[in-house]
Design a protein around this motif. Structure first.
Motif, PDB file in Angstrom:
ATOM      1  N   LYS A  23     -47.896   1.146  59.465  1.00 26.66           N
ATOM      2  CA  LYS A  23     -47.762   0.075  57.957  1.00 26.66           C
ATOM      3  C   LYS A  23     -47.796  -0.819  57.575  1.00 26.66           C
ATOM      4  CE  LYS A  23     -42.182   2.214  58.779  1.00 26.66           C
ATOM      5  NZ  LYS A  23     -41.674   2.447  57.420  1.00 26.66           N
ATOM      6  N   GLU A  24     -47.788  -0.929  56.638  1.00 29.54           N
ATOM      7  CA  GLU A  24     -48.917  -1.818  55.577  1.00 29.54           C
ATOM      8  C   GLU A  24     -47.670  -3.146  54.499  1.00 29.54           C
ATOM      9  OE1 GLU A  24     -52.139  -0.576  53.626  1.00 29.54           O
ATOM     10  OE2 GLU A  24     -53.468   0.221  54.999  1.00 29.54           O
ATOM     11  N   VAL A  25     -48.174  -4.070  55.358  1.00 30.08           N
ATOM     12  CA  VAL A  25     -47.306  -4.954  54.631  1.00 30.08           C
ATOM     13  C   VAL A  25     -47.945  -6.128  54.027  1.00 30.08           C
ATOM     14  CG1 VAL A  25     -45.362  -7.040  55.496  1.00 30.08           C
ATOM     15  CG2 VAL A  25     -45.598  -4.752  55.801  1.00 30.08           C
ATOM     16  N   PRO A  26     -48.163  -5.994  52.747  1.00 34.24           N
ATOM     17  CA  PRO A  26     -49.091  -7.394  51.720  1.00 34.24           C
ATOM     18  C   PRO A  26     -49.040  -8.909  51.550  1.00 34.24           C
ATOM     19  CG  PRO A  26     -47.337  -6.452  50.460  1.00 34.24           C
ATOM     20  CD  PRO A  26     -46.832  -6.193  51.933  1.00 34.24           C
ATOM     21  N   LEU A  27     -49.730  -9.505  51.638  1.00 33.47           N
ATOM     22  CA  LEU A  27     -49.967 -10.758  51.915  1.00 33.47           C
ATOM     23  C   LEU A  27     -48.629 -11.676  50.982  1.00 33.47           C
ATOM     24  CD1 LEU A  27     -50.958 -13.640  53.162  1.00 33.47           C
ATOM     25  CD2 LEU A  27     -52.551 -13.440  51.752  1.00 33.47           C
ATOM     26  N   PHE A  28     -47.190 -12.081  51.320  1.00 32.56           N
ATOM     27  CA  PHE A  28     -46.577 -12.730  49.701  1.00 32.56           C
ATOM     28  C   PHE A  28     -46.904 -13.904  49.576  1.00 32.56           C
ATOM     29  CE2 PHE A  28     -44.641  -9.230  52.689  1.00 32.56           C
ATOM     30  CZ  PHE A  28     -43.323  -9.209  51.171  1.00 32.56           C
ATOM     31  N   ALA A  29     -46.812 -14.186  48.017  1.00 34.44           N
ATOM     32  CA  ALA A  29     -47.262 -15.523  47.565  1.00 34.44           C
ATOM     33  C   ALA A  29     -46.313 -16.864  48.271  1.00 34.44           C
ATOM     34  CB  ALA A  29     -46.679 -15.215  46.011  1.00 34.44           C
ATOM     35  N   GLU A  30     -45.637 -16.062  48.477  1.00 39.73           N
ATOM     36  CA  GLU A  30     -44.558 -17.635  49.419  1.00 39.73           C
ATOM     37  C   GLU A  30     -44.505 -17.863  50.958  1.00 39.73           C
ATOM     38  OE1 GLU A  30     -41.337 -14.504  48.938  1.00 39.73           O
ATOM     39  OE2 GLU A  30     -43.047 -15.103  47.681  1.00 39.73           O
ATOM     40  N   GLU A  31     -44.123 -18.730  51.476  1.00 36.40           N
ATOM     41  CA  GLU A  31     -44.159 -18.514  52.948  1.00 36.40           C
ATOM     42  C   GLU A  31     -42.683 -17.719  53.262  1.00 36.40           C
ATOM     43  OE1 GLU A  31     -43.313 -21.771  56.458  1.00 36.40           O
ATOM     44  OE2 GLU A  31     -42.861 -22.487  54.300  1.00 36.40           O
ATOM     45  N   LEU A  32     -42.418 -16.883  54.229  1.00 33.88           N
ATOM     46  CA  LEU A  32     -41.366 -16.262  54.823  1.00 33.88           C
ATOM     47  C   LEU A  32     -40.464 -17.117  55.774  1.00 33.88           C
ATOM     48  CD1 LEU A  32     -43.250 -12.515  55.994  1.00 33.88           C
ATOM     49  CD2 LEU A  32     -41.902 -13.029  53.091  1.00 33.88           C
ATOM     50  N   CYS A  33     -40.199 -17.804  54.622  1.00 32.85           N
ATOM     51  CA  CYS A  33     -38.832 -18.681  55.168  1.00 32.85           C
ATOM     52  C   CYS A  33     -37.766 -18.310  54.295  1.00 32.85           C
ATOM     53  CB  CYS A  33     -39.327 -19.666  55.378  1.00 32.85           C
ATOM     54  SG  CYS A  33     -38.529 -20.977  56.581  1.00 32.85           S
ATOM     55  N   GLY A  34     -36.449 -18.322  55.637  1.00 36.65           N
ATOM     56  CA  GLY A  34     -35.049 -18.016  54.791  1.00 36.65           C
ATOM     57  C   GLY A  34     -34.900 -16.235  54.622  1.00 36.65           C
TER      58      GLY A  34
END
Length: 393
Positions: free
Chosen positions: A283-294
């Motif tokens: 499974k491929e997951v993109p680099l998100f524009a925001e920090e994955l927090c919350g």
């Protein structure tokens, strides 16, 4: 109970993937616990909520906890710790130093195993997701059942019986001479009780219908190599990997020239991930524009990862060990992807086969039919190490 271990090289995003997987399982109605056994906890930061040793509610059907090795030490190893402290103080160490040295190296890994087993036995949750230590530590953890079993069977049990029998006779002479007592029954019982729990947990870890490892990796050369090595070692310990998550892939929508070379190299490494881990699903997951927090950010990761899927499913059922009979000979076949034959060392002693790859070792107890035979050859064939056994007169 379904057990899912998330592991990978440090910094690849396995905690975020573990948290998002927990969210999706809870959303589907499974009572889910996400447990961090990584000494450098970041699960609470990922959920943006305080977590401790005792599972705490996060959302409907979802709980989280971060293993406190010191609390596990006191609950499960208190008698041994106090005895070692007594011995060290008798040899002249101060109280604080003695207490610190009484915590043996690697105990946090053992406590992680015991905590997993306790949750499995209690059956309070339907899905247990382990945010595991980085791959090197996690793999040593997986080898503990077999390594500890070898020592316990050959050395500890006879020593335990001898100590209990001799203690009343030797204690009156021993204590005045050295300044501390011989270990009592509680101290001698604790290590073997640990071994019994770990041995029972091994059956859970190697049941591929119950337990799966999910490797989280990034499209980078060093990270891919570490992930391939981890997959091979997991197969060596007969623990199945059912999914690879390629994380932090730069989206096609990013057109800034600064990322051009990075995107080009990622394209190459993405293909390597699919090729090298085949037939495992990726499974491929993109680099998100925001920090994955919350929770809001984790819900976006959850939707990207699983959409309408059930992450508690077994994505790939892998037969890691096979024994095949062929005209009076037998072939023991181990699935060790990506490992060249020259990196593997084999040694048979009685009914045990020692397999060493680098600094990882497995003492594998052979099936009865192979124990009386001798290995007469080995080869790598389509990622399987095939060892031939025959009767040698």
């Amino acid at each position: 109970m379904r057990v899912i271990l998330m592991t990978g090289k440090g910094g690849v995003g396995k905690t975020s993937v573990a948290a998002a997987t927990g969210l999706r399982c809870a959303e589907l109605g499974y009572k889910t616990l996400v447990l961090s056994t990584d000494p450098a906890h970041s699960l609470a930061d990922s959920f943006d909520q305080e977590l401790g040793h005792v599972p705490a509610p996060i959302s409907p059907n979802l709980w989280g906890a971060e293993l406190d090795a010191l609390m596990e030490l006191e609950d499960n190893w208190g008698a041994v710790k106090r005895y070692i402290t007594q011995v060290l103080q008798a040899r002249g160490l101060e109280g604080v130093q003695a207490e610190e040295l009484a915590i043996l190296p690697g105990m946090d890994e053992i406590f992680a195993l015991v905590r997993m087993k306790r949750h499995y036995d209690e059956g309070l949750y339907e899905v247990l997701i382990i945010d595991s230590a980085p791959t090197g530590t996690a793999l040593r953890l997986l080898s503990l059942p077999e390594v500890s079993g070898w020592y316990m069977r050959r050395f500890y049990k006879p020593l335990q019986r001898m100590s209990v029998a001799l203690r009343p006779l030797v204690e009156p002479i021993f204590k005045p001479l050295v300044g501390f007592s011989l270990p009592d029954q509680a101290v001698m019982d604790a290590p073997y009780e640990f071994y019994e729990q770990i041995e029972a947990l091994e059956k859970v870890l190697t049941d591929n219908a119950v337990t799966s490892v999910r490797l989280v990796t990034n499209p980078e050369k060093m990270v891919i190599k570490e992930s391939l090595r981890a997959h091979a070692y997991l197969s060596l310990y007969n623990v199945a990997t059912d999914l690879v998550v390629a994380n932090r892939i730069i989206p096609d929508t990013v057109s800034d020239p600064f990322f051009a070379r990075w995107k080009e190299s990622q394209q190459q490494y993405r293909q390597e991930i699919h090729d090298n881990f085949r037939p495992l699903p990726v499974k491929e997951v993109p680099l998100f524009a925001e920090e994955l927090c919350g929770l809001a950010a984790l819900h976006r990761l959850k939707d990207t990862l699983y959409a309408n899927e059930d992450p508690a499913q077994v994505y790939y059922k892998e037969n890691t060990i096979r024994v095949i009979a062929d005209q009076g000979e037998y072939s023991l076949e181990l699935y060790l992807p990506g490992i060249p034959k020259e990196k593997i060392e084999l040694n048979k002693n009685a009914d045990e086969l020692n397999i060493r790859i680098g600094n990882h070792r497995r003492n594998m107890v052979l099936p009865q039919g192979l124990a009386g035979m001798q290995p007469i050859g080995a080869k790598m064939d389509e990622d399987y190490l095939k060892i031939r056994f025959a009767n040698v007169s």
